[in-house]
Design an enzyme around this catalytic site. Sequence first.
Site: not given
Length: 344
Positions: A12, A71, A130-131, A133, A188, A249
């Site tokens: 598919r 979750r 979730d951070n 750093e 959270c 950069c």
Amino acid sequence: MERVMEIGRYSRQVLFQPIGVEGQLLLRKARVAIVGMGALGTALSSQLVRAGVGFVRLIDRDIIEPSNLQRQSLYDEADAEQGRAKAEVAAEKLRAANREVEIEIAIEDVNSQNAERLLADVDVIVDGTDNFEVRYLINDVAVKHNIPWSYGGAVSSYGTTAFFRPGHTPCLVCLFGPNTSGGGHDTCDTVGVIAPVVSIVASYQVAETLKYLTGNSDSLANSVTYLDVWKNEFRSVKFGVSKEACPCCQKRQFTSLTGRANGLTVSFCGRRTIQVRPSTGLGVSLPKMAQQLANFGEVRHNPDLLRCDFGDKQITLFADGRALIHGVDDEMTARSLYARYIGM
């Protein structure tokens, strides 16, 4: 024969014209690292492994707890009861879904000392953390080694995502400025999170990653996308040009990579847990520590980690000497418990 196997499992996906047989073969040769195997990471890894990406490295420092199950889609109640390492369990579930994919795990905390070792040998780095750093570390590695990376964040009912390509798009420092290690972001712990926004952000990340890996870079969004599933909001802002004065950069100053690894990480989503990481590379013998700690609480261990339950507090110890101190709110108490039972 290889082409027949690809079409059979991925028929598919192959029928989708922008991918086709050639794109599927490119996916089979591709290498991806996923940083963080929490809510985003489980959704990301499931889609990428099922899509047939040939090599996937799962990187996570944490263990599974009951509050994850709402979750984090690869884990179940038995995993949480046993307090198993997320990367280990995720790899088992994903190998059962697609044995053709090579899956490697790293039960580690990404820091300035190991980031290049863990991230510099892949085609795309995918952010499931979730951070910020760690995201700045990812950005430094990506720019330094010219590796695209997919940024994603989800909290409460909203999320943000972007696909960065060194030399083609601005970098994270261009967009958000240098890393100041400051707070002020929703987590959270403070505002919660619902599963739908996680799935949507992860799907956007995977879509961009598949575009790049199958040679469809012209279809990349080249934008920062923001959405809120509860307020029915969606915004996409096109990238501008890289900032001429960007220290990362443009001037190629990789400050996150050259900084010292933090000895303590406080923010763990959804519970009272503080991480203690020795400033030097301290290795421990888990069987030996299990014998020692058995005098103080109930101990369970496997080759990757040890869990000691003292009742109101728990310690999860990893083979590299890093530990999660559960049931505490302040750094001093966490360090004290580590020094008392593990040794600084």
